[in-house]
Design a protein around this motif. Structure first.
Motif, PDB file in Angstrom:
ATOM      1  N   ALA A 101      17.992  23.172 -17.488  1.00  0.00           N
ATOM      2  CA  ALA A 101      19.020  24.938 -17.259  1.00  0.00           C
ATOM      3  C   ALA A 101      19.967  25.529 -18.675  1.00  0.00           C
ATOM      4  CB  ALA A 101      19.514  24.863 -16.499  1.00  0.00           C
ATOM      5  N   ILE A 102      20.350  24.223 -19.774  1.00  0.00           N
ATOM      6  CA  ILE A 102      21.548  24.625 -20.480  1.00  0.00           C
ATOM      7  C   ILE A 102      20.537  25.419 -22.014  1.00  0.00           C
ATOM      8  CG2 ILE A 102      23.490  23.847 -21.491  1.00  0.00           C
ATOM      9  CD1 ILE A 102      23.990  22.376 -18.872  1.00  0.00           C
ATOM     10  N   PRO A 103      19.791  24.252 -22.815  1.00  0.00           N
ATOM     11  CA  PRO A 103      19.176  24.846 -23.705  1.00  0.00           C
ATOM     12  C   PRO A 103      18.293  25.929 -23.273  1.00  0.00           C
ATOM     13  CG  PRO A 103      18.782  22.871 -22.629  1.00  0.00           C
ATOM     14  CD  PRO A 103      19.664  22.789 -21.989  1.00  0.00           C
ATOM     15  N   THR A 104      17.483  25.855 -22.047  1.00  0.00           N
ATOM     16  CA  THR A 104      16.290  26.899 -21.724  1.00  0.00           C
ATOM     17  C   THR A 104      17.333  28.097 -21.660  1.00  0.00           C
ATOM     18  OG1 THR A 104      15.579  24.955 -20.884  1.00  0.00           O
ATOM     19  CG2 THR A 104      14.790  27.366 -20.438  1.00  0.00           C
ATOM     20  N   VAL A 105      18.415  28.367 -20.819  1.00  0.00           N
ATOM     21  CA  VAL A 105      18.726  30.260 -20.394  1.00  0.00           C
ATOM     22  C   VAL A 105      19.259  30.105 -21.832  1.00  0.00           C
ATOM     23  CG1 VAL A 105      21.165  30.951 -19.841  1.00  0.00           C
ATOM     24  CG2 VAL A 105      19.448  28.963 -18.236  1.00  0.00           C
ATOM     25  N   ILE A 106      20.330  29.476 -22.707  1.00  0.00           N
ATOM     26  CA  ILE A 106      20.531  30.094 -24.357  1.00  0.00           C
ATOM     27  C   ILE A 106      19.910  30.262 -24.857  1.00  0.00           C
ATOM     28  CG2 ILE A 106      22.236  29.416 -25.737  1.00  0.00           C
ATOM     29  CD1 ILE A 106      24.051  27.180 -23.949  1.00  0.00           C
TER      30      ILE A 106
END
Length: 127
Positions: A107-112
């Motif tokens: 979720a971290i790289p996808t949201v950013i």
């Protein structure tokens, strides 16, 4: 007698529609990563949807294709103001597909990445 239209006049409607689609796809990625886990707590039936790997792949492929399409077909998108955030965003969205292999929450790289893609396209639409 034929007339030749300028590149921006011919591609403006398609480019704007693709920009809007890219913003929508980026926001869907963000909602999928952020809101779906919260909804799954309230409605456990949604937990299965959040874990379907193909959903991640479909969102990522569509978001990257929409952004790539804009970059390839519109001269105004070939500027650093668009290419830097869109390129980094697309890279992060794709990295999100493989993040768990590096023990990083996907979720971290996808949201950013989704935020960067949405920003790049929104900024181009506002110009």
């Amino acid at each position: 007698m034929t007339t030749i239209a300028s590149e921006s006049a011919v591609q403006a409607p398609t480019g704007r529609a693709t920009d809007r689609a890219a913003v929508a796809l980026s926001l869907l990625c963000i909602v999928h990563c952020v809101a779906l886990p919260l909804l799954a707590i309230a409605l456990p039936v949604l937990a299965g949807v959040g874990e379907m790997e193909w959903v991640h792949w479909v969102f990522a492929i569509l978001a990257v294709l929409a952004s790539g399409s804009v970059a390839l077909t519109s001269a105004s998108a070939r500027r650093l103001g668009f290419l830097l955030p869109a390129g980094r965003g697309a890279s992060l969205v794709v990295f999100g597909l493989f993040a768990e292999g590096f023990e990083i929450d996907e979720a971290i790289p996808t949201v950013i990445g989704g935020v960067l893609l949405a920003f790049a396209h929104w900024r181009r639409l506002a110009a």
